[in-house]
Design an enzyme around this catalytic site. Structure first.
Site, short mmCIF file in Angstrom:
data_model
loop_
_atom_site.label_atom_id
_atom_site.label_comp_id
_atom_site.label_asym_id
_atom_site.label_seq_id
_atom_site.Cartn_x
_atom_site.Cartn_y
_atom_site.Cartn_z
N ARG A 2 3.31 -10.14 9.11
CA ARG A 2 2.10 -8.12 9.09
C ARG A 2 1.12 -8.80 9.43
NH1 ARG A 2 5.94 -4.05 6.85
NH2 ARG A 2 3.67 -2.77 7.05
N ASP B 213 4.26 -16.08 -0.81
CA ASP B 213 4.98 -14.85 -0.76
C ASP B 213 5.73 -14.79 0.83
OD1 ASP B 213 3.66 -13.00 1.04
OD2 ASP B 213 2.15 -12.24 -0.93
N LYS C 272 -5.89 -14.49 -0.56
CA LYS C 272 -3.83 -14.27 -0.37
C LYS C 272 -3.88 -14.15 0.99
CE LYS C 272 -0.82 -10.28 -0.31
NZ LYS C 272 -0.43 -9.56 0.81
N ARG D 18 9.12 -6.05 0.60
CA ARG D 18 9.95 -5.34 0.76
C ARG D 18 10.85 -5.19 0.14
NH1 ARG D 18 8.57 -8.14 5.18
NH2 ARG D 18 7.66 -7.23 7.34
N HIS E 179 2.09 -12.25 4.41
CA HIS E 179 1.69 -10.45 4.73
C HIS E 179 2.73 -10.28 5.41
CE1 HIS E 179 -2.16 -8.08 4.65
NE2 HIS E 179 -0.78 -7.54 4.55
N THR F 249 -7.45 -10.43 0.57
CA THR F 249 -6.33 -10.60 0.86
C THR F 249 -7.38 -10.60 2.79
OG1 THR F 249 -4.76 -8.90 0.39
CG2 THR F 249 -4.88 -9.64 3.03
N GLY G 193 0.65 -1.59 0.16
CA GLY G 193 -0.14 0.45 -0.06
C GLY G 193 0.92 1.59 -0.06
N SER H 236 0.81 -16.47 2.05
CA SER H 236 1.13 -15.53 2.25
C SER H 236 0.81 -15.35 4.32
CB SER H 236 0.52 -14.18 1.42
OG SER H 236 1.31 -12.65 2.17
N TYR I 65 -9.14 -5.44 -0.44
CA TYR I 65 -9.08 -5.27 0.87
C TYR I 65 -10.65 -4.93 1.08
CZ TYR I 65 -4.86 -5.06 2.57
OH TYR I 65 -3.13 -5.08 3.71
N SER J 89 -2.21 -2.55 -5.25
CA SER J 89 -2.91 -2.41 -3.81
C SER J 89 -4.23 -1.94 -3.80
CB SER J 89 -1.95 -1.93 -1.78
OG SER J 89 -2.80 -1.77 -1.89
#
Ligand SMILES: Cc1cc2nc3c(=O)[nH]c(=O)nc-3n(C[C@H](O)[C@H](O)[C@H](O)COP(=O)(O)O)c2cc1C
Length: 411
Positions: A311, A339, A284, A363, A308, A211, A135, A306, A185, A162
């Protein structure tokens, strides 16, 4: 604890200490963490003894961009990018998971130029490495998602935009000049969600990745920084501009009556999404065989294993550890993507060998974007592709379909 496990834990601990934005500007502590970072990086073979890179071309691996990013961004944004849930244990697990898998090199296979191309829902891409949704990318570089779109275009890579991007799906699609995917989202208001799906379809997106891994979460690092303390931060963080003002996917929507998040949503929402869009629908955040089975039952066209990037749930399970059970459950019926924690071509190779169709990076390309804009993102893609090419040559695999578990050994 065996010596090698102890050494690995210490390296990770040192790395997290060194990475903690909280330690910035703390005089002696800073010097100490630099030394720790050097020791850690030297042990892991990633230390750039010449110091900061001056251009994207100088980078030898993706970590070089991580260092460069720290010099470019202010500490609050470094914290936002680096942060993970609770004690950052899942971020660590995402990395250490790869280190529990060895590679069985095959000699004299004479693999000249391995074919790394992959076809995803009818779209042929140069490599199985895609750019995950991240994002608010104007936080990292003035050109944000547009610079990433241009990099995706020059490298023929997949970009997933995103929902909370700072650039609209239309502008990003125009900059990319090729199909991409939208990350979703969900909102409490179906017409709002449907409006976003329609915009993505009209902009040429071929898939939407919903997600589902953050019903709630605990992130702390960024909470240590208060934008109200810094007048320059007020431009973006002012309560008057509002959270959604810089999120063009919500343009024209009265967000005072719309809630974001997964509140009240269950598996039936997948059926609703399937009915509500022509795009392929992916989930996701799948990390268990049970949810992989439910995803298929509800008609998902693909799943992304994933967490995240560490996170969401502080599960302490790396995604490379979650991948096998999902692949086993799916049995090839839909593609499985993965991922979180990918930093090397060997990581990509291991995920593919365990059954992933393609893998995402988050990242690393944002480090590239933060450091040098489009050129940084391109170089990150180049570096990981080069490393994947090398490991494919070493494993005797001429194309992605040749990559299999026979190249792996549990350590
Ligand atoms: C700063 C940041 C923002 C993110 N924003 C989103 C997002 O908007 N939507 C989403 O589905 N995932 C988001 N993610 C998760 C990524 O899509 C991806 O799963 C994760 O970054 C992969 O792990 P890695 O960073 O270790 O490569 C974000 C991750 C980071 C680091």
């Amino acid at each position: 604890m065996p010596t090698d496990v102890r050494a690995e834990s210490r390296r990770q601990f040192l790395r997290f200490l060194a990475e903690s934005p909280l330690l910035y500007g703390m005089g002696g502590a800073l010097a100490a963490t630099r030394a720790f970072a050097q020791e850690d990086a030297a042990l892991s073979g990633t230390y750039d003894f010449k110091g900061l890179i001056k251009s994207a071309d100088d980078a030898l691996n993706v970590w070089d961009f991580e260092t460069a990013m720290r010099a470019k961004l202010d500490p609050g944004h470094v914290a936002y990018l680096a942060q993970g849930s609770d004690d950052l244990g899942t971020i660590a697990a995402n990395r250490s998971g790869f280190k529990k898998i060895g590679l069985r090199a095959r000699q004299l296979a004479d693999i000249g130029n391995p074919d790394m191309s992959v076809e995803l829902f009818g779209q042929r891409l140069n490599s199985p490495i895609f750019l995950c949704p991240v994002g608010a990318q104007k936080m990292f570089h003035d050109e944000g998602e547009i610079a990433v779109a241009r990099a995706a275009q020059t490298k023929n890579s997949l970009q997933i935009l995103s929902t909370v991007a700072n650039s609209s799906v239309e502008n990003v699609a125009a900059a990319r000049g090729a199909s991409g995917w939208l990350q979703l989202y969900s909102t409490s208001d179906w017409p709002t969600t449907q409006g976003m799906l329609k915009r993505a379809e009209d902009a040429g997106c071929t898939a939407v990745a919903w997600t589902i891994d953050i019903p709630s979460r605990n992130l702390e690092l960024v909470g240590r920084f208060n934008p109200a303390d810094d007048p320059t931060c007020q431009v973006c963080h002012s309560k008057f501009t509002g959270t959604f003002a810089m999120r063009p996917m919500f343009d024209g929507v009265n967000m005072s009556r719309v809630r974001m998040g997964l509140g009240g949503m269950t598996w039936s929402y997948v059926d609703q999404l399937k009915k509500g869009t022509k795009m392929k629908v992916l989930l996701k955040g799948i990390v268990t065989r049970e949810d992989a089975a439910l995803a298929i039952e509800h008609g998902a066209d693909g799943v992304i294993v994933s967490n995240h990037g560490g996170r969401s749930t502080e599960s302490l399970r790396g995604t490379i550890d979650c991948l096998p059970e999902v692949v086993e459950e799916v049995r090839g019926r839909i593609p499985v993507f993965m991922d979180s924690g990918i930093r090397r071509g060997t990581d990509v190779f291991k995920a593919l060998a365990l059954g992933a169709t393609a893998v995402g990076i988050g990242r690393p390309y944002i480090w590239g974007l933060s450091s040098f804009g489009q050129a940084g993102v391109e170089k990150v893609i180049d570096l990981l592709s080069r490393e994947l090419r090398i490991v494919m040559q070493q494993m005797g695999t001429a194309k992605l379909a040749d990559i299999s578990k026979s190249s792996l050994q549990a350590l």
